[in-house]
Write an enzyme that holds these catalytic residues in place. Sequence first.
Site: not given
Ligand code: S3P
Length: 441
Positions: A25, A96, A317, A393
Amino acid sequence: MSGTSFTVQPGGQLNGRLRVPGDKSISHRAIMFAAIAQGTTCITGFLESEDCLATLRAFNAMGLQHTQRDGAWVVEGMGMHGLQAPTAPLDLGNSGTSMRLLSGLMVGQAFDSVLTGDASLSRRPMNRVIDPLTQMGAQIAGQAGGRAPLSITGGVALTAIDYTPPVASAQIKSCVLLAGLYANGVTRVHEPGISRDHTERMLGAFGVEIERDGRSLALAGGQALQAADIAVPADLSSAAFFLVGAAITPGSDLWLEEVGINATRRGVIDVLVSMGADIELHNERDQAGEPVADIRIRGSALQGVDIGASEVELAIDECPAIFVAAACAEGTTRVTGAAELRVKECDRIAVMAEGLTALGIECTEVEDGLTIVGQGAGAVFDGGEIASHEDHRIAMSFAMAGLRANSPIRIDDCDYVDTSFPGFVELAAQAGLSIQAQGVS
Ligand code: S3P
């Protein structure tokens, strides 16, 4: 990607000292913010995983220049309005975070852009960012059902909004805040629950004024980012596989160095401690605005626990790994409030239930969670075949199950492990897991 499988031989322990790679992140955000800042940003500990490299390549396609010097990534900022129109769609692979955060940045640019991804990313819900961005005046269109590719029209004026996301999500929050930098007025986000706060912390480090009041954030549009040096800690989400592996294995004694323990992320530590895990945090310190610690974990008997929405939010996660720990606990673990797991890289509730069942563990899926009947002492898992459903994961969680299995476990489609944890096999083997990767990527 396809082709690589993992085979894990039963038994072993995890011992020694290791540092898992950098936080995913934080690495994404470091590149994004460095790119739109004024000046040169130096990033140490950057995670060179497929997801973060997808973010980097997207910015390279918009003119970003970077070099590597003494292990650090040196990024030449292009300023708030310096990005150049890409000549092709920006391919964000499996990531994502890249797609949702970038959509917030791209709606503020003067040029059009298209954001694409792989099959998994193209199944994930994007209305959660399309809706607020549209409310801000952005022109952003997805495919049927709000899926990627996303087509964004540039040069559109944005207006600040007051927004309460339908779910607690750092990706939605960050997307709206990044668009807010390009909007007229003060953008406010009111979080319905806790989500990771790396965006707020790092924007602060880049000189952006951002007000926090409980779960509400406010940021005025038109602010410029100033380059800042970023030291990326080791990723607690990657450390989680090792925490669980050591916790479930009598005789393990493992140190994990320089791990991020941000309060909005540290749920896996607290859940494992509530299950009876023997975890110590040493040398707690601040590193470029993020709390880090060296973590010592030793194998111990675990008990089943109830895990609700407030714990899940802080360990979203890490749930797949926690489910493996639950299978090794004495008694039943009930996880609820975890519906978001169904829209991650795969449906992590269904896929973990399928895998645990394949290894002989009794578990029951509910809409927003999973009930797992822990097996307690001894060899807990039967050997067998696990379909990772191309989810990193899932693959790494079941690899750790080998430590408490009675025969080998084989896990398919493990190339995706590189999206977050390049070098996982080597590091796990070094710590004592009997794991081998087969096949070609
Ligand atoms: C993340 C936020 C999380 C997490 C993802 C990384 C980020 O998702 O599950 O692996 O870096 O902002 P959500 O914010 O949609 O829960």
